[in-house]
Design an enzyme around this catalytic site. Structure first.
Site, PDB file in Angstrom:
ATOM      1  N   ASP A 127       0.948  -1.162  -0.085  1.00 22.76           N
ATOM      2  CA  ASP A 127      -0.104   0.123   0.178  1.00 22.76           C
ATOM      3  C   ASP A 127       1.010   0.990   0.087  1.00 22.76           C
ATOM      4  O   ASP A 127       2.000   1.164   0.377  1.00 22.76           O
ATOM      5  CB  ASP A 127      -0.841  -0.042   1.288  1.00 22.76           C
ATOM      6  CG  ASP A 127      -2.279  -1.170   1.048  1.00 22.76           C
ATOM      7  OD1 ASP A 127      -2.372  -1.225  -0.190  1.00 22.76           O
ATOM      8  OD2 ASP A 127      -2.667  -1.039   1.888  1.00 22.76           O
ATOM      9  N   LYS A 169      -3.478   3.014  -2.716  1.00 21.05           N
ATOM     10  CA  LYS A 169      -4.512   3.932  -3.286  1.00 21.05           C
ATOM     11  C   LYS A 169      -4.572   5.250  -2.218  1.00 21.05           C
ATOM     12  O   LYS A 169      -4.196   4.981  -0.922  1.00 21.05           O
ATOM     13  CB  LYS A 169      -6.070   3.124  -3.111  1.00 21.05           C
ATOM     14  CG  LYS A 169      -6.045   1.893  -3.877  1.00 21.05           C
ATOM     15  CD  LYS A 169      -7.206   1.298  -3.623  1.00 21.05           C
ATOM     16  CE  LYS A 169      -7.387  -0.166  -4.155  1.00 21.05           C
ATOM     17  NZ  LYS A 169      -6.417  -1.133  -3.480  1.00 21.05           N
ATOM     18  N   MET A 184      -9.339   7.821   7.680  1.00 19.55           N
ATOM     19  CA  MET A 184      -9.231   8.637   6.297  1.00 19.55           C
ATOM     20  C   MET A 184     -10.476   9.574   6.150  1.00 19.55           C
ATOM     21  O   MET A 184     -11.284   9.878   5.339  1.00 19.55           O
ATOM     22  CB  MET A 184      -9.328   7.919   5.196  1.00 19.55           C
ATOM     23  CG  MET A 184      -7.789   6.806   5.115  1.00 19.55           C
ATOM     24  SD  MET A 184      -8.296   5.660   4.214  1.00 19.55           S
ATOM     25  CE  MET A 184      -9.611   4.321   4.981  1.00 19.55           C
TER      26      MET A 184
END
Length: 277
Positions: free
Chosen positions: A51, A73, A188
């Protein structure tokens, strides 16, 4: 004995074998929070798909000669689609490689590890999960923010701050969360903080509810903003905190100032000064 020495003594069964895929949690960012089994897996892997990790020091543990691919991502942007990641995992295992899928935090907590495990099952590929220290608990802890506290918060709810497209998750019942009380830990969530705050306020959460915004938690760049639900949007904008960030909402977050560990030069002060200037 150092962590490296301990990891090197783990048995062969505690590392991937040819044709296997291990879904490995990298933890919240601090390389010191990586588990011994995860470290050993990285040392023996032939192929590592990782990641966009907040702390890249973990990648230094990957053995020389291994193929390392960044498939990370960020906020709805996926340069490598999930289907392509799944396919690469299957192809690597079928080629006889020892494959590690390195994911931030814990693979099964907002890490899409379940999707990858299902794809491996469908292809008949053996896989194993190596749990990681979740950012959901480690990041607030590193900032001195308790998620539960006797007499103040007896429940905690983990939610994602944005969906696959980057918008506010429609499947989250924010009205119910506001009524439930306790602590909300939103992953997030910085880019959707204004919408989250408005939804919770409209559902009855008090404007003075404490909020802690923790950016790049557990890393050397960690910055913490302590504010309120009514003022968090403007405070976060003024602070200019970088992502990724964890947002903790609830009365327990108000204990942050009193529980903050001693830090050289007041490591979390600059963001707050900018926010309240």
């Amino acid at each position: 004995m150092s962590a490296v020495d301990v990891a090197s003594t783990l048995p062969e069964t505690d590392a991937p074998r040819p044709g296997e895929v291990w879904l490995v949690g990298a933890g919240p960012g601090d390389p010191g929070l990586l588990t011994l089994r995860a470290a050993e897996a990285l040392r023996r892997a032939d192929l590592v798909l990782h990641d966009a990790l907040p702390g890249r020091g973990v990648l230094r543990l990957i053995r020389a000669g291994a193929t390392v691919v960044n498939v990370g991502k960020r906020k709805g942007q996926a340069p490598v689609p999930q289907a392509a990641i799944n396919r690469r995992l299957v192809e690597g295992a079928r080629a006889g490689f020892r494959v590690v899928r390195l994911k931030g935090g814990d693979p099964f907590l907002f890490g899409r590890g379940g999707e990858e495990a299902l794809a491996l099952n469908a292809a008949g590929i053996p896989w194993r999960l190596v749990p990681g220290v979740s950012a959901g608990t480690a990041v607030p802890g590193a900032a001195g923010v308790p998620l539960t506290h006797r007499g103040i918060a007896s429940a905690v709810t983990f939610v994602t701050g944005h969906d696959e497209a980057g918008g506010l998750p429609g499947a989250v019942d924010w009205d119910a969360l506001a009524r439930l009380g306790g602590t909300i830990a939103a992953f997030m969530a910085l880019s959707r903080l204004d919408e989250i705050a408005l939804r919770l306020l409209a559902a009855g959460r008090a404007p003075e509810t404490p909020v802690a915004v923790i950016a790049q938690g557990s890393t050397a760049a960690q910055a913490t903003l302590r504010t309120t639900l009514g003022g968090c949007t403007l405070a976060a904008r003024r602070a200019g905190l970088p992502g990724p960030a964890m947002v903790v909402i609830g009365e327990a977050a108000g204990l942050a100032a009193g529980l903050l560990p001693a830090a050289a030069d007041g490591a979390d002060v600059p963001a707050e000064r900018r926010a309240h200037a």
